[in-house]
Design a protein around this motif. Structure first.
Motif, PDB file in Angstrom:
ATOM      1  N   ASP A  87      26.992 -29.669  93.575  1.00 12.15           N
ATOM      2  CA  ASP A  87      27.010 -30.715  94.313  1.00 12.15           C
ATOM      3  C   ASP A  87      27.078 -30.611  95.947  1.00 12.15           C
ATOM      4  N   ASP A 103      26.771 -33.539  97.606  1.00 11.59           N
ATOM      5  CA  ASP A 103      27.623 -34.928  98.204  1.00 11.59           C
ATOM      6  C   ASP A 103      29.114 -34.675  97.868  1.00 11.59           C
ATOM      7  N   PHE A 155      31.281 -36.931  97.543  1.00  6.32           N
ATOM      8  CA  PHE A 155      31.547 -37.957  96.769  1.00  6.32           C
ATOM      9  C   PHE A 155      31.148 -37.916  95.369  1.00  6.32           C
ATOM     10  N   VAL A 156      29.947 -37.286  95.063  1.00  7.28           N
ATOM     11  CA  VAL A 156      29.677 -36.783  93.722  1.00  7.28           C
ATOM     12  C   VAL A 156      30.690 -35.799  93.083  1.00  7.28           C
ATOM     13  N   SER A 157      30.761 -34.868  93.776  1.00 10.38           N
ATOM     14  CA  SER A 157      32.017 -34.025  93.358  1.00 10.38           C
ATOM     15  C   SER A 157      33.264 -34.659  93.144  1.00 10.38           C
ATOM     16  N   HIS A 216      33.834 -37.663  92.242  1.00 12.20           N
ATOM     17  CA  HIS A 216      33.572 -38.706  91.141  1.00 12.20           C
ATOM     18  C   HIS A 216      33.742 -37.529  89.930  1.00 12.20           C
ATOM     19  N   ARG A 217      32.972 -36.693  89.868  1.00 10.39           N
ATOM     20  CA  ARG A 217      33.019 -35.716  88.702  1.00 10.39           C
ATOM     21  C   ARG A 217      34.449 -34.845  88.452  1.00 10.39           C
TER      22      ARG A 217
END
Length: 169
Positions: free
Chosen positions: A25, A27, A29-31, A33-34
């Protein structure tokens, strides 16, 4: 020689640049979130919880039960809302209590837009761990709550032994 050959991540092992974030990732924030999703999944998995909207095996833990064990009896209480006595079968088999039944839908599928309600057959097997007096087992159903009282045999009551706890180590 091409310019692409000078870039270490461009040679034969994919065309993507190395990432500072896990799972590729770029980003943060994506990391994040995951990672939060993974933590919640692990937490629910450790408690054995299943959410009906996300797991087809929800029926394996329905109905919800409460078990109380005293010196003389085992009492199993199950919440089974929306069912009648005729929809439920209570069996005692090889030292286990089996609750079986079926919850039917009141409406046809064509009228339903969205539903989180559980419909279908269910079976819940509860190992007792004690010998019970099979002829004295009592089951009562009232307001969607099934209560099964299983008196222990004299032999099972005699096996249980209280152990005193000393305060000294």
């Amino acid at each position: 020689m091409s310019v692409r050959d000078l870039i270490p991540w461009g040679r034969g092992n994919g065309n993507s640049a190395p990432s500072l974030f896990p799972d590729g990732d770029r980003d943060p924030f994506v990391s994040l979130h995951r990672e939060v999703n993974r933590l919640f999944d692990d937490a629910f998995r450790s408690f054995g919880a299943r959410l009906p909207a996300f797991s087809p095996s929800f029926a394996a833990t329905w109905p919800s039960v409460e078990i109380s064990d005293t010196d003389k009896e085992v009492r199993v209480t199950a919440e089974i809302p929306g069912l009648d006595e005729s929809d439920i079968e209570v069996l005692l088999d090889n030292g286990a209590l089996k609750l079986k039944g079926e919850k039917r839908s009141e409406t046809e599928d064509k009228d339903r837009q969205f539903s989180e309600r559980f419909y279908g057959r269910f079976e819940r097997l509860i190992p007792l761990g004690y010998e019970v007096e099979e002829d004295k087992v009592n089951a009562a159903f009232k307001n969607g709550v099934l209560t099964v009282t299983l008196p222990k045999t004299e032999r099972a009551q005699a096996k249980a032994k209280r152990i005193a706890i000393n305060g000294k180590s």
